[in-house]
Design a protein around this motif. Structure first.
Motif, short mmCIF file in Angstrom:
data_model
loop_
_atom_site.label_atom_id
_atom_site.label_comp_id
_atom_site.label_asym_id
_atom_site.label_seq_id
_atom_site.Cartn_x
_atom_site.Cartn_y
_atom_site.Cartn_z
N TYR A 3 0.80 -1.22 0.00
CA TYR A 3 0.00 0.00 0.00
C TYR A 3 0.84 1.28 0.00
O TYR A 3 0.31 2.35 0.20
N LYS A 4 2.13 1.16 -0.22
CA LYS A 4 2.94 2.38 -0.27
C LYS A 4 2.61 3.15 -1.53
O LYS A 4 2.43 2.58 -2.61
N LYS A 5 2.52 4.45 -1.42
CA LYS A 5 2.20 5.29 -2.56
C LYS A 5 3.41 5.38 -3.50
O LYS A 5 4.57 5.37 -3.06
N ASN A 6 3.14 5.45 -4.78
CA ASN A 6 4.21 5.65 -5.75
C ASN A 6 4.72 7.09 -5.66
O ASN A 6 3.93 8.02 -5.51
N PRO A 35 4.48 6.44 4.31
CA PRO A 35 3.91 6.22 2.97
C PRO A 35 3.56 7.51 2.24
O PRO A 35 3.38 7.51 1.03
N ASN A 36 3.48 8.62 2.97
CA ASN A 36 3.08 9.89 2.36
C ASN A 36 4.27 10.78 1.97
O ASN A 36 4.07 11.92 1.57
N GLU A 39 4.24 12.68 -1.46
CA GLU A 39 3.21 13.71 -1.54
C GLU A 39 3.58 14.93 -0.72
O GLU A 39 3.43 16.07 -1.17
N HIS A 240 -11.34 1.92 2.72
CA HIS A 240 -11.54 3.37 2.63
C HIS A 240 -12.96 3.73 3.06
O HIS A 240 -13.19 4.79 3.65
N TYR A 264 -4.61 6.84 4.81
CA TYR A 264 -3.23 7.32 4.86
C TYR A 264 -3.00 8.46 5.87
O TYR A 264 -1.92 9.04 5.90
N TYR A 269 0.45 14.76 8.40
CA TYR A 269 0.27 14.58 6.95
C TYR A 269 -0.10 15.91 6.31
O TYR A 269 -1.14 16.50 6.62
#
Length: 272
Positions: A3-6, A35-36, A39, A240, A264, A269
């Protein structure tokens, strides 16, 4: 990490990594393998990690280095944080730290000094500090409350039922007491926790009730994601839709000024 963001590297991300490396500054974004990170870095957002990069606690879900003793304090990082504030034209900063049980005051005076110097450098910069528990020492906590920080934050981290297994040195009730003091300080206050460790829905809602009873202003709730393949794996991934339903329930039943409840979500964040 599942589930890690690209991360799509843009100029802002490259500059952020470069400046942090050149100035030898730590962030929980990097050390925690958040993971953020892509972004946040793409928008020039970062959470500085002070008091070194080595924690004296051993929470099983955390990616930060661990040891019985932390590293020697580096007072030069205060000047380097000022530099990155200028380089990135930041109007707000979030500062957290490792836990330093090996220091008499847990590092509270270093927090206060940093906040004082940042305000003297640029009094328009908003400062949020996300603090450890300082061994629940009242003098250390009071040092934080009387500091020049604008937002005081302390994360509950987990539901109460999980403390003994995953956060054995922490004390859920005493951490709530810290939140009460932060909420009564006259400053904005904040907390967060993550789910996915086998807690029940009742556990989650009770934790929200407990946090709300402290009268803090901001709350964040997110999904635990293993920071590496060597870490504790989540026992449950919440959908979600679950987070959306939970977010609506919180809005309907409590009076937090601001909530961030999503898969997330993390306490800082995008500065949350």
């Amino acid at each position: 990490m599942l589930y890690k963001k690209n991360i799509i590297f843009n100029q802002q991300i490259k500059e952020t990594y470069t400046h942090l490396k050149e100035l030898e500054l730590n962030t929980i974004c990097v050390e925690g393998n958040c993971p953020n990170i892509g972004e946040c870095f793409s928008k020039g957002k970062m959470t500085f990690l002070i008091l070194g990069d080595t924690c004296t606690r051993n929470c099983l879900y955390c990616n930060v280095n661990k040891s019985k003793r932390g590293k020697e304090l580096n007072f030069g990082e205060i000047e380097n944080i000022k530099k990155i504030i200028s380089l990135h034209r930041l109007n707000s900063v979030v500062i957290t730290s490792v836990t330093r049980d090996d220091l008499i005051d847990g590092g509270s005076h270093y927090y206060a000094l940093l906040c004082k110097e940042l305000k003297e450098f640029n009094n328009k910069v908003s400062i949020e500090i996300l603090t450890p528990d300082f061994g629940y020492d009242e003098k250390s906590i009071n040092t934080i409350i009387t500091s020049h920080a604008d937002i005081l934050s302390h994360n509950i981290e987990l539901t109460q039922s999980l403390y003994k297994k995953y956060r054995p040195v922490g004390n859920y009730t005493k951490s709530l007491d810290i939140l009460k003091q932060y909420a009564q300080s006259g400053k904005k206050s904040k907390s967060a926790f993550i789910i996915g460790f086998g807690e029940t829905d009742d556990d989650i809602k009770q934790t929200i009730y407990d946090i709300a009873s402290t009268n803090i202003h901001y709350l964040s709730i997110g999904q635990y994601l293993a920071p590496s393949k060597n870490h504790l794996k989540p026992l449950k991934y919440y959908s979600h839709e679950y987070f959306q339903t939970l977010s609506e329930w919180v809005k309907e039943n409590f009076n937090f000024e601001k909530i961030d409840v999503s898969f997330y979500s993390r306490s800082s964040y995008l500065d949350a």
